[in-house]
Write a protein that holds these residues in place. Sequence first.
Motif, PDB file in Angstrom:
ATOM      1  N   ASP A 105      11.029   2.049 -15.062  1.00 21.48           N
ATOM      2  CA  ASP A 105       9.829   2.583 -14.152  1.00 21.48           C
ATOM      3  C   ASP A 105       9.753   1.270 -13.698  1.00 21.48           C
ATOM      4  O   ASP A 105       9.198  -0.045 -13.073  1.00 21.48           O
ATOM      5  CB  ASP A 105       8.364   3.055 -14.142  1.00 21.48           C
ATOM      6  N   THR A 117      15.939  -3.408  -6.862  1.00 21.09           N
ATOM      7  CA  THR A 117      14.451  -3.382  -6.856  1.00 21.09           C
ATOM      8  C   THR A 117      13.184  -4.447  -7.248  1.00 21.09           C
ATOM      9  O   THR A 117      12.735  -5.257  -7.546  1.00 21.09           O
ATOM     10  CB  THR A 117      14.110  -1.787  -7.547  1.00 21.09           C
ATOM     11  N   LYS A 147       0.792  -1.859   0.636  1.00 23.51           N
ATOM     12  CA  LYS A 147      -0.091   0.015   0.296  1.00 23.51           C
ATOM     13  C   LYS A 147       0.862   1.187   0.342  1.00 23.51           C
ATOM     14  O   LYS A 147       0.645   2.152  -0.447  1.00 23.51           O
ATOM     15  CB  LYS A 147      -0.862   0.079   0.910  1.00 23.51           C
ATOM     16  N   PRO A 148       2.004   1.577   0.655  1.00 19.75           N
ATOM     17  CA  PRO A 148       2.337   2.273   0.782  1.00 19.75           C
ATOM     18  C   PRO A 148       3.310   2.616  -0.414  1.00 19.75           C
ATOM     19  O   PRO A 148       3.537   4.088  -1.445  1.00 19.75           O
ATOM     20  CB  PRO A 148       3.659   2.093   1.713  1.00 19.75           C
ATOM     21  N   LEU A 149       4.126   1.415  -0.933  1.00 21.05           N
ATOM     22  CA  LEU A 149       3.748   1.760  -2.774  1.00 21.05           C
ATOM     23  C   LEU A 149       3.424   2.152  -3.988  1.00 21.05           C
ATOM     24  O   LEU A 149       3.222   3.114  -4.640  1.00 21.05           O
ATOM     25  CB  LEU A 149       4.389   0.610  -3.175  1.00 21.05           C
ATOM     26  N   GLU A 151       0.776   4.526  -2.774  1.00 21.82           N
ATOM     27  CA  GLU A 151       0.288   5.776  -2.842  1.00 21.82           C
ATOM     28  C   GLU A 151       1.320   6.654  -2.666  1.00 21.82           C
ATOM     29  O   GLU A 151       1.182   7.218  -3.810  1.00 21.82           O
ATOM     30  CB  GLU A 151       0.424   5.542  -0.894  1.00 21.82           C
ATOM     31  N   GLY A 152       2.165   6.143  -2.781  1.00 23.14           N
ATOM     32  CA  GLY A 152       3.741   6.948  -3.462  1.00 23.14           C
ATOM     33  C   GLY A 152       3.739   7.159  -4.787  1.00 23.14           C
ATOM     34  O   GLY A 152       3.989   7.853  -5.645  1.00 23.14           O
ATOM     35  N   ARG A 153       3.529   6.233  -5.662  1.00 23.26           N
ATOM     36  CA  ARG A 153       2.591   6.456  -6.944  1.00 23.26           C
ATOM     37  C   ARG A 153       1.272   6.819  -7.798  1.00 23.26           C
ATOM     38  O   ARG A 153       0.931   7.076  -8.539  1.00 23.26           O
ATOM     39  CB  ARG A 153       3.071   4.736  -7.474  1.00 23.26           C
ATOM     40  N   ARG A 154       0.344   7.558  -6.707  1.00 19.13           N
ATOM     41  CA  ARG A 154      -1.006   8.039  -6.408  1.00 19.13           C
ATOM     42  C   ARG A 154      -1.164   8.737  -7.765  1.00 19.13           C
ATOM     43  O   ARG A 154      -1.687   8.701  -8.520  1.00 19.13           O
ATOM     44  CB  ARG A 154      -0.787   8.551  -5.546  1.00 19.13           C
ATOM     45  N   GLU A 155       0.785   9.621  -8.123  1.00 21.08           N
ATOM     46  CA  GLU A 155       0.198  10.326  -9.460  1.00 21.08           C
ATOM     47  C   GLU A 155       0.082   9.873 -10.822  1.00 21.08           C
ATOM     48  O   GLU A 155      -0.165  10.423 -11.674  1.00 21.08           O
ATOM     49  CB  GLU A 155       1.407  11.293  -9.040  1.00 21.08           C
ATOM     50  N   ARG A 156       0.672   8.555 -10.683  1.00 22.07           N
ATOM     51  CA  ARG A 156       0.796   7.523 -11.802  1.00 22.07           C
ATOM     52  C   ARG A 156      -0.279   6.941 -12.597  1.00 22.07           C
ATOM     53  O   ARG A 156      -0.479   6.679 -13.520  1.00 22.07           O
ATOM     54  CB  ARG A 156       2.074   6.970 -12.139  1.00 22.07           C
ATOM     55  N   ASP A 163      -2.898   2.035 -11.236  1.00 22.03           N
ATOM     56  CA  ASP A 163      -1.625   2.244 -11.510  1.00 22.03           C
ATOM     57  C   ASP A 163      -1.242   1.126 -13.008  1.00 22.03           C
ATOM     58  O   ASP A 163      -1.703  -0.015 -13.556  1.00 22.03           O
ATOM     59  CB  ASP A 163      -0.877   1.224 -10.279  1.00 22.03           C
TER      60      ASP A 163
END
Length: 415
Positions: free
Chosen positions: A164, A304, A81-83, A85-90, A130
């Motif tokens: 990405d 990654t 979920k944190p990942l 959330e951090g990619r919300r703009e994508r 996403d």
Amino acid sequence: MPHSSAAARDDNENLESLVDSLVAYHRLPQAAVKDVDPTRPLAQMAKEELAAIREGLLDEEECLRLDQLGEWLEQDLVRLKPLLEGRRERVVTSWALVHPDSRLRHEGRTLLVNAIGRDPAAPGSALPADPASDLAALLVGLEARRESALTRLALDRYLRLSGDYPQARLLSLFGTCHALSGARRALQRRPAPGQDPEHPARLAESMAECRYYLSLAERIAEFRFPPLVIAVGVSGSGKSRFTSGLVSRLGAIRVCSDAERRRLHQLPQDKTYPQAQAVPPAVGIFGEVATERTYRHLASCAGTLLDAGIPACVDATCLKRWQRDLLRQQAEARGLPCLMVSFEADEATLRRRIEKRARRLSVEVANSLALLDHQLAERECFGDEERLNLVHLDTTADNAAETLADLIEEHVKLV
């Protein structure tokens, strides 16, 4: 949401043009979908697909396996979920909705509809998600058609062009959901009793397809121990040519220093910048600071991929011990296998390859050869600790490609 007429054109696509189109589409501004919950499409798809499949399963053991998949999805959604959330703009509306009539064709055959094979009727399919959802749909579609080599080529090309790499960590989550969609579609194709003279055969066929998709979902969700392969060698040693074969055969994703160096300096990916070529001082992409930055970025990308359970192959000269140590530590810190491959050829062969490449790129041959001489003089010998995970490959041998794959399989137990 802006879409050009060219972007929305529905066509037959080959794999390369499809992946290029996906990368370009996922880069488009998506201003209209910025404020959505990035976890909602996954949560809705997982919940409703699991429920629909359970209604059609009669075997108790299969129901138990389905419950275990559901638990894994729930836990992984919390973990990632944190990942997300951090990619919300994508987040983006699915490529498949914009290209409903496209087809992916290979060797004269249609493999996937809407080119990425995404089910427009799947729960949550209309919600922005996403970009990993589109990519995962394509990979699942190819894998479901037993096209593993194309699956690996698609993933390698997408990540190399997009840069990405964090998206790779989401592929198992989205991929499992798309595989469940395939299982649900197979169940929906079951004929009703008494309405089809071939009912038993068609029922068995649909159930076999459902079970295949459920097994695929389990394989995607399975915890893996991916290896890291570090390609070492001077210009002309054959690193890029031979490591490209690892993609289709072994599923390793290449992280290439030339591509990532250009990306870090915001230079076009379709233009080559040989070290022997004069580069504007303002760019300085081959200076010491830029090189250190590049290797740290390569290490991050490789780490990654390993976190995502995907084998990684770093394609760089790696002439210095600190460069190799930096990369090797990505595997060792995760308790994963690592193999360094020293790509080698006699000096006459190296010079002949360099001359040929320089002429192809319209670069001064003398400068390219001078670079080779500099690399040969600057390369540092392997230390005792490195030799524990080191193999040498003579790239002039007739069977060099097969030898490389066999060496990797033997040393890291990839297959």
